[in-house]
Design an enzyme around this catalytic site. Structure first.
Site, mmCIF file in Angstrom:
data_model
loop_
_atom_site.group_PDB
_atom_site.id
_atom_site.type_symbol
_atom_site.label_atom_id
_atom_site.label_comp_id
_atom_site.label_asym_id
_atom_site.label_seq_id
_atom_site.Cartn_x
_atom_site.Cartn_y
_atom_site.Cartn_z
ATOM 1 N N LYS A 1 -6.040 7.040 12.172
ATOM 2 C CA LYS A 1 -6.470 7.523 10.868
ATOM 3 C C LYS A 1 -6.970 8.961 10.963
ATOM 4 O O LYS A 1 -7.719 9.300 11.885
ATOM 5 C CB LYS A 1 -7.569 6.624 10.304
ATOM 6 C CG LYS A 1 -7.106 5.195 10.008
ATOM 7 C CD LYS A 1 -8.221 4.360 9.406
ATOM 8 C CE LYS A 1 -7.726 2.969 9.035
ATOM 9 N NZ LYS A 1 -8.792 2.146 8.409
ATOM 10 N N ARG A 25 0.853 -1.189 0.000
ATOM 11 C CA ARG A 25 0.000 0.000 0.000
ATOM 12 C C ARG A 25 0.892 1.243 0.000
ATOM 13 O O ARG A 25 1.832 1.345 0.786
ATOM 14 C CB ARG A 25 -0.915 -0.004 1.229
ATOM 15 C CG ARG A 25 -1.939 1.111 1.248
ATOM 16 C CD ARG A 25 -2.811 1.004 2.500
ATOM 17 N NE ARG A 25 -3.594 -0.226 2.497
ATOM 18 C CZ ARG A 25 -4.059 -0.824 3.606
ATOM 19 N NH1 ARG A 25 -3.777 -0.298 4.787
ATOM 20 N NH2 ARG A 25 -4.768 -1.921 3.510
ATOM 21 N N ARG A 60 -1.836 6.619 9.627
ATOM 22 C CA ARG A 60 -1.964 6.083 8.276
ATOM 23 C C ARG A 60 -2.074 7.230 7.261
ATOM 24 O O ARG A 60 -1.928 8.407 7.597
ATOM 25 C CB ARG A 60 -3.190 5.175 8.189
ATOM 26 C CG ARG A 60 -3.207 4.005 9.179
ATOM 27 C CD ARG A 60 -2.328 2.859 8.731
ATOM 28 N NE ARG A 60 -2.452 1.684 9.586
ATOM 29 C CZ ARG A 60 -3.279 0.654 9.372
ATOM 30 N NH1 ARG A 60 -4.098 0.675 8.348
ATOM 31 N NH2 ARG A 60 -3.277 -0.390 10.186
ATOM 32 N N CYS A 63 -13.077 -1.939 6.480
ATOM 33 C CA CYS A 63 -12.237 -1.140 5.581
ATOM 34 C C CYS A 63 -13.062 -0.254 4.657
ATOM 35 O O CYS A 63 -12.626 0.836 4.292
ATOM 36 C CB CYS A 63 -11.330 -2.056 4.757
ATOM 37 S SG CYS A 63 -10.070 -2.887 5.745
ATOM 38 N N LYS A 92 -3.815 1.414 15.011
ATOM 39 C CA LYS A 92 -3.722 2.352 13.900
ATOM 40 C C LYS A 92 -4.410 3.675 14.232
ATOM 41 O O LYS A 92 -5.279 3.755 15.104
ATOM 42 C CB LYS A 92 -4.352 1.738 12.654
ATOM 43 C CG LYS A 92 -5.791 1.261 12.833
ATOM 44 C CD LYS A 92 -6.222 0.458 11.616
ATOM 45 C CE LYS A 92 -7.536 -0.266 11.855
ATOM 46 N NZ LYS A 92 -7.894 -1.159 10.758
ATOM 47 N N CYS A 103 -14.669 -3.691 -0.015
ATOM 48 C CA CYS A 103 -13.259 -3.973 0.244
ATOM 49 C C CYS A 103 -12.807 -5.121 -0.652
ATOM 50 O O CYS A 103 -13.589 -5.695 -1.403
ATOM 51 C CB CYS A 103 -13.057 -4.323 1.714
ATOM 52 S SG CYS A 103 -13.751 -5.924 2.175
ATOM 53 N N CYS A 144 -7.236 -11.298 0.889
ATOM 54 C CA CYS A 144 -7.241 -10.829 2.273
ATOM 55 C C CYS A 144 -7.355 -12.010 3.234
ATOM 56 O O CYS A 144 -8.302 -12.797 3.155
ATOM 57 C CB CYS A 144 -8.389 -9.849 2.510
ATOM 58 S SG CYS A 144 -8.470 -9.258 4.214
ATOM 59 N N CYS A 200 -15.240 -8.864 6.139
ATOM 60 C CA CYS A 200 -15.033 -9.146 7.565
ATOM 61 C C CYS A 200 -15.481 -7.924 8.346
ATOM 62 O O CYS A 200 -15.765 -6.878 7.760
ATOM 63 C CB CYS A 200 -13.563 -9.488 7.840
ATOM 64 S SG CYS A 200 -12.491 -8.044 7.904
#
Length: 1470
Positions: free
Chosen positions: A1103, A967, A1036, A1371, A1101, A1322, A1328, A1367
């Protein structure tokens, strides 16, 4: 003296049924004196004696009875009821009119039964005896003494003992789902005639009518009543207790021919008012519109059946109790009914009032008076039916304190009565000034009184030496010396001593003792203060009291609600006083909350008073005003206790001397870390001990310690070598997808080795049938995947076993085995799907048995829904394994190592280096080490494998097709045409030939194999891009609204986003060393340093999004931190409204996880924005949860700290406060497709790239098209957070050329339905590793079918935001979509509805398990109704809430509340 019939009947039953009867000088005493002690042994205690030691001494009795009158002395039982509750004990309590004293025991015992008539007392005494004996649990039976003329039909003596010894009756389920037993006991033998207006729910006189259940509830008259009780969640423990009660009631019915019901109902069939009573009543009359419900089984409370009795017509519920002296405003039974009503499905819920049930004869006029008074009185006032409480129950005059705070004072008064002394009472203020309420004043006062009492003791001892002293006075003084610390005895003796002293004129020393007469009784001394004392122990004087060593009790009240806690200074911790006191070592400490656990609060206060030394009790009582209703106090207390903010515990250092554990944890979690408190370098830490006792490791020789450790290790290795030859072999096989089952198996292996077993550990697929058939002892550990499927590394093994079983082979005749399965009982909530729960474990256990294996330990099942998750079941199963293997008695001395977590990996990584470089050089595998795969995320790289061919490669005997996702970090999603071409080339040369535009406005490659990783990163670097911090526990990629029409403003916010991204970038040089081959000039002499992140980086994370109103295409509220651009009158950027605490990640079945929308903190200028992002991150760094990654995001930190506290912490670091937020407006979160002209006159075209996948397909060569456009384009490309693309900054003269290329490759087509244009997905399968279901590959197919429904209803061009993820990690930001689908298993999804159209509101779970046919069946009528009934401008997410399909989600913590649909649209019980 004649006994009341009820007392005589109960005493007779106790006499006949119990092995031992203990009586505490009560109304029962005349009976015991008049009877012989056969068949039971009777122990009569003197007045004031403690019964506990006697009860505990008779632990071998098959049935033990304790008889007592209702009095405050019953509280003596509380500290010991934990031990007594698991013994066959019946506590018979005879009450007059007030049940206050008896009800304090209710919460501490499994069963609490109430009888209102003499006949009922007789029958329930038998039931209680049967119940206690068969279940071996304590039963409290409270009955009213009643009138002398009552008649009782008693069973004969010879029938009692067979009744108690009879086998327990098994209950079976009736058609309506309620337990029932066939046979003669299932129907009463002498039914009473039906009353004209009585529903089939029992009878007021205590006798059943035909057709009624043993619990007093007849078969429901309608399906509504049958279903109502099922809506109330019932935990297994309560269900088991209830079933045991009903079994005992059934046996009693067979004996006495009278049914025993948990509750009895009579009155109107269609009532507007329901009156629930607990006490002695004679409400046998009928009143139109009123239904009466008399309660017999108080614990476990039949809340579901109470709900069933509350018909839809009921608008008012009045709870009447014969409780005069309850210390809190609201009684526990009233609060239980309030809590139960929260589960009532029928709206609106009725009003509920509390009231006092008067004694004596009641008339219908009394009820009418009650009904008339209820509407005009305050909702917080206690109603009254009949005569008022007696004047004797009123407390002595006391200074005014806030109504709620008086609860604890009343508790103390109730417990200690006349001997209670509040040393800092406000009543001293008029004579001593304001300091009279301070702890210093109180401590001085207590110290003076203790010294005077010591002087009194000395004087009494001297007086006893005087030969002239009269024998009577000598005897009294001798008794006083022995019992001077006993509150009751010392007070009783004081009166006699004073009278004797006044008549004793011949002894001179008597006058000195007489002068100190006030100190003859022993007092319970308390200092009561507020939470303000705990801010600064030094200035409050509390540390003087704690360190005094005096026998003084300190009660500190904390009244600040959990939701608005501590907004002034986040660095000041109220719990420091408790932690400091515990660390002092000789102080009793307790933390209580009366509205969470009344029994625990009583027990703590009793223990504190009993403790010989200082005691500190921290009491939680959250309220905002005196008018705060009970429900608010209950909610605030529940939030505080459940979250760990206010832990319930007791610390009694006196137990340590007796070899017992001094610490008792009474709540599920303790939030504050004691060790971190002790490590802090502050004034209190220095006060702990004058001579600190330091651990030997800190003061000894480190070299010697290391040598000793090596020696022990060598000895251990030698022991393993010599004992392994003849140790019992144990093979442990596991199957695990997510790693949970693997961790359990590895932990089991380590524990087995520690017990001397010879252990082998491997996956199930790595073991063959032939090898398994030769094994003797094997343990299997498996998790559950998909719809009850075995995990990936166990599927071949399962298939082989199934094949052998199909042939009927018995190949495992030598095998002895045990299976532990792991699953989630709530994952598949529908009844028809319940068999999926732990299916692999259950199937494996059955298959092994079928193949000839023998279980050496029963099947163990771990449930994610248990309090400790799978660990709850595991703790029950593991000891069975050790016992079966004969190693349960082996003492394991070596401490079990802590599991390796991400925090350990980060700390040991050398600032994100790990062994990545070495792993890249390893050509024997396509993968990296597991720990390195956690570190590569910080470098923008995820290790994956092609899940479509996993099984095929496994069958070939080769490792999975490992590849990596890369990414790019690209703040704001802006790139040049040259960079686009470089990305295109990298995808072709190193990746899978395509790439993806992500929801973080950047590029993502898939299918990069290990040997191409470094080449790819270097190629990205040559394009002046990087991947550092694109993933991992760092900030991120910063995303920015793509608003091409606002060219000037977009340039300003884009520059801001780039600045924030660079400012928060990790400073480690590991990225450049590993991927770009750049070495440090000074070699090892220069060490990395992370000024912002530190060596541990962030807990999770982080964001950041920047939104430009009115477009919220970045879903600013779904990010950890959001900046909402505010413009001035000139159209320039004036600053930002700052949000914090958004986040999408959730774990299926784990209600501690939830999505959350960000909360607005305030306004900042552009120059301040970068600093704000930093300081918010630092507060999260220092306060985030590093022990549980599922609860580590900023959203949980804010909810745990409280928004006000969090904001204050940020402002403290900033050095300035946020300004008030500025007004703004959002109206959408989708992209504007097609051509637009910016403020600078340049043109922009927004392309529709479905789900962001840039690739060439038949008739859709988009990758080629964009490559050709990039070759001639002179502007830039902007990626959107909705996974689309804007070709931007096109000069007017270049528009024709760009239009031509767009048309050539059909990229100019934006004529799609509003639904498709608003969709997002996603990646999910096949790359994934977290995906549970399809997403990107399936959503277009689903939209094909749903958009047909939209077109049929004229909604082709109407935007409905629909998102899908494979899931629950979120995302594609599904939890703010109007319609969303979250994968649970292949083809199965969670369905959510009701999100805000512009991302301002969370949606809510509508169905927990749907497949495509169900999705279409749900959406078809819903969309049609939306088309017909929507208001002007009303969005779909708003409509489904207004139309009653789903409840609105007001905050993240309420996400699970009322999930599953509303009213008629509610399909599942959740």
């Amino acid at each position: 003296m004649s006994l009341a019939p009820s007392v005589a009947a109960v005493a007779r039953v106790a006499h006949l049924s119990a092995d031992v009867v203990v009586d505490s000088h009560s109304v029962f005493s005349p009976y015991w004196k008049s009877r012989s002690h056969s068949p039971s042994s009777v122990v009569s205690l003197p007045r004031g004696a403690d019964p506990v030691s006697t009860l505990l001494r008779h632990e071998q009795a098959h049935l033990l009875c304790y008889t007592a009158s209702s009095s405050p002395a019953l509280t003596r039982l509380l500290p010991h009821l934990t031990d007594l509750s698991s013994r066959p004990l019946v506590i018979h309590i005879a009450a007059q009119d007030d049940l206050s004293d008896a009800l304090v025991l209710r919460a501490a015992v499994p069963y609490f039964i109430h009888s209102s008539t003499a006949q009922q007392a007789h029958d329930n005494a038998l039931l209680a005896a049967r119940l206690a004996r068969t279940e071996r649990k304590a039963v409290v039976h409270v009955f009213h003494v009643g009138e002398p003329g009552e008649t009782v039909v008693e069973v004969s003596d010879e029938k009692v003992r067979p009744f108690l010894l009879a086998e327990k009756r098994a209950l079976v389920s009736k058609p309506n789902g309620r337990p029932h037993s066939p046979g003669p006991g299932s129907r009463p033998h002498s039914p009473a005639p039906k009353r004209p207006h009585s529903p089939a729910l029992g009878h007021a006189n205590g006798h059943a009518r035909s057709g009624s259940d043993i619990n007093g509830l007849a078969r429901p008259a309608s399906p509504l009543l049958a279903a109502s009780s099922s809506s109330l969640p019932l935990d297994p423990a309560t269900a088991e207790l209830t079933q045991a009660y009903e079994a005992a009631a059934l046996s009693t019915l067979a004996l006495v021919r009278r049914s025993q019901r948990a509750l009895v109902q009579h009155g109107s069939l269609d009532p507007h008012t329901l009156i629930l009573t607990l006490g002695r009543t004679n409400l046998g009359f009928e009143i139109d519109g009123v239904c009466f419900l008399d309660l017999t089984l108080v614990s476990p409370l039949p809340a579901g059946r109470i709900l069933s009795a509350i018909r839809p017509s009921v608008r008012q519920v009045i709870v009447l109790e014969q409780v005069e002296k309850w210390p809190t405003k609201f009684t526990p039974l009233f609060l239980d009914i309030v809590s139960a009503l929260q589960h009532r499905e029928v709206e609106p819920r009725p009003d509920i009032r509390s009231g006092y049930l008067g004694a004596g004869t009641l008339q219908a006029a009394d009820v009418f008076k009650l009904l008339d008074h209820a509407p005009v009185s305050s909702p917080t006032d206690r109603l009254q039916l009949g005569h008022p409480p007696s004047a004797s129950s009123s407390t002595v005059e006391a200074p005014h304190v806030p109504r709620h705070e008086a609860s604890y004072t009343r508790i103390l008064t109730h417990l200690f009565g006349e001997r209670l002394q509040i040393a800092n009472s406000p009543s001293f203020v008029p004579s001593h000034g304001e300091l009279a309420t301070s702890p210093e004043f109180a401590l001085g006062r207590i110290r003076g009184e203790i010294e005077l009492r010591d002087e009194l003791v000395h004087g009494v001892r001297e007086l006893l030496q005087d030969a002239k002293l009269s024998p009577n006075l000598h005897s009294l003084l001798s008794q006083w010396i022995l019992s001077k610390d006993d509150g009751a005895k010392s007070r009783q003796l004081a009166q006699e001593i004073i009278q004797a002293l006044e008549s004793e004129t011949s002894v001179d020393a008597a006058s000195r003792v007489l002068a100190l007469r006030d100190y003859l009784p022993a007092y319970s001394r308390w200092i009561i203060g507020s939470d303000a004392w705990s801010y600064d122990l030094g200035s409050s004087g509390l540390h003087h009291a704690i360190a005094s060593g005096l026998n003084v009790n300190i009660l500190i009240l904390d009244t600040l609600p959990y939701t608005s806690r501590n907004s002034s200074d986040p660095t000041r911790r109220k719990h420091d006083v408790g932690l400091y006191a515990m660390n002092h070592g000789d102080v009793y400490v307790a933390s209580v909350a009366v509205y969470s656990s009344y029994a625990q609060a009583l027990q703590a206060l009793i223990e504190a008073e009993k403790f010989n030394g200082p005691s500190v009790v921290l009491a939680y009582l959250p309220y905002k005003s005196e008018e705060s209703p009970a429900l608010d106090l209950l909610k605030e207390t529940k939030l505080a206790v459940d979250s760990g903010y206010w832990p319930l515990y007791r610390w009694d250092p006196s137990k340590e001397a007796a070899g017992k554990e001094p610490f008792s944890l009474d709540s599920d979690a303790v939030k504050n870390d004691l060790q971190s408190f002790l490590d802090r370098q502050n004034h209190l830490s220095q006060l702990v001990r004058a001579k600190p006792l330091l651990p030997a490791e800190l003061v000894g020789s480190l070299g010697e310690t290391v040598k000793e450790a090596r020696k022990r290790k060598a000895e251990q290795s030698y022991a393993e070598l010599t004992t392994g030859l003849d140790s019992l072999p144990l093979l442990i096989l596991y199957a695990s997808d997510g790693g949970a089952a693997e961790k359990k198996a590895k932990r089991l292996a380590n524990r087995a080795k520690a017990r001397g077993l010879f252990v082998s550990l491997t996956t199930m697929d790595a073991s063959s049938q032939n090898a398994l058939s030769e094994e003797e002892h094997v343990v299997f550990v498996t998790s559950t995947a998909g719809q009850g499927e075995p995990p990936q590394n166990g599927r071949s093994f399962f298939k082989a076993l199934n094949a052998a079983a199909a042939k009927g082979d018995k190949i495992l005749g030598k095998l002895k085995y045990s299976v532990f399965g792991m699953g989630d009982s709530h994952y598949w909530p529908r009844p028809e799907d319940a068999h999926y729960y732990n299916k692999p474990g259950k199937d494996l256990d059955a298959r092994l048995l079928q193949l000839g294996g023998e279980r050496f330990a029963d099947l163990g099942l771990g449930d994610d829904q248990d309090a400790d998750g799978p660990e709850t079941g595991y703790k029950l199963w593991e000891p069975l394994v050790w016992k079966a293997l004969g190693v349960d008695t082996v003492e394991v001395l070596e401490a079990e190592p802590d599991p390796i977590t991400n925090e350990h990996i980060k700390a040991a990584s050398g600032y994100l280096r790990g062994t990545i470089a070495e792993g890249l050089s390893d050509t024997t595998t396509g993968a990296l080490a597991a720990s390195d795969t956690q570190l590569t995320k910080f470098h923008g790289i995820y290790q994956q494998d092609d899940r479509d061919i996993r099984d095929e490669r496994e069958a070939q005997g080769v490792e999975p097709a490992y590849a990596f996702m890369i990414r790019v970090r690209m703040p704001g999603g802006v790139c040049t045409p040259a960079q686009w071409l470089a990305i295109d080339q990298i995808a072709d040369e190193h990746g899978s030939g395509n790439f993806k535009i992500t929801t973080r406005q950047t590029f993502q490659f898939h299918g990069v194999i290990k040997k191409h990783l470094k080449l790819s990163i270097q190629a990205i670097n040559r394009a002046l891009l990087d991947t550092l911090a694109a993933c991992g526990d760092v900030n991120r990629n910063v995303i920015v609204s793509a608003v091409p029409s606002l060219s000037k403003l977009h340039a300003q916010v884009y520059d801001f986003a780039k600045g924030v991204s660079e400012h928060l970038l990790p400073r480690t040089t590991a990225y450049h060393e590993i991927w770009l081959d750049k070495k440090l000039v000074a070699g090892e002499a220069v060490k990395d340093y992370e000024p912002l992140y530190g060596e541990f980086y962030l807990p999770r994370k982080y964001k950041i999004a920047v939104a430009v109103p009115p477009t919220n295409d970045v879903d600013v509220f779904a990010n950890d931190v959001g900046f909402i651009a505010i413009v001035n009158d000139d159209g320039d950027l004036a600053g930002f409204n700052v949000t914090a605490g958004g986040g999408m990640g959730v774990t299926h079945g784990n209600k501690k996880t939830y999505p959350r929308t960000g909360s607005i903190l305030g306004f900042v200028t552009p120059d301040q924005g970068k600093l704000v992002a930093e300081k918010i991150m630092l507060v999260q760094r220092d306060n985030g949860n590093r022990t549980d990654r599922k609860n580590a995001r900023l959203k949980y930190t804010i909810d745990r700290m409280g928004l006000d506290v969090f904001k204050a912490a940020v402002e403290n670091l900033l050095g300035f406060n946020f300004q008030d937020a500025r007004p703004y407006t959002f109206d959408r979160n989708i992209d504007d497709f097609g051509w637009q002209i910016g403020q600078d006159g340049k043109h922009h075209f927004s392309c529709f790239i479905e789900n962001g996948r840039v690739q060439d397909e038949p008739e859709r060569d988009f990758k080629t098209a964009l490559r050709e456009i990039a070759k001639v384009h002179k502007g830039r490309f902007r990626l959107t957070a909705n996974q689309h693309l804007i070709i931007t900054d096109i000069a007017p003269e270049d528009v024709p050329q760009i239009k031509s290329l767009l048309a050539q490759y059909k990229l100019d087509n934006v004529n799609f339905t509003g639904l498709r244009l608003s969709s997002s997905a996603c990646v999910a399968f096949p790359t994934c590793g977290l995906a549970m279901a399809e997403s990107e590959r399936y959503l277009p197919i689903l939209i094909d079918k749903v958009e047909k429904i939209c077109e049929e209803n004229g909604l082709r061009n109407d935007s409905i935001v629909m998102r899908m993820t494979g899931c629950p990690n979120g995302c594609a930001r599904p939890y703010v979509a109007e319609v969303a689908f979250v994968g649970k298993a292949p083809g199965t999804y969670l369905m959510l509805l009701g999100g805000g159209y512009y991302g301002q509101r969370l949606n809510k779970i509508y169905r927990e398990s749907v497949s495509e046919p169900e999705i279409l069946a749900i959406l078809r009528p819903m969309i049609k109704r939306y088309a017909l009934e929507r208001h002007e401008g009303e969005r779909f997410g708003d409509f489904v809430i207004r139309a009653g399909y789903i409840a609105e989600t007001t905050e993240g913590q309420a996400w699970y509340d009322r999930m599953g649909g509303e009213g008629q649209y509610r399909e599942i019980a959740v």
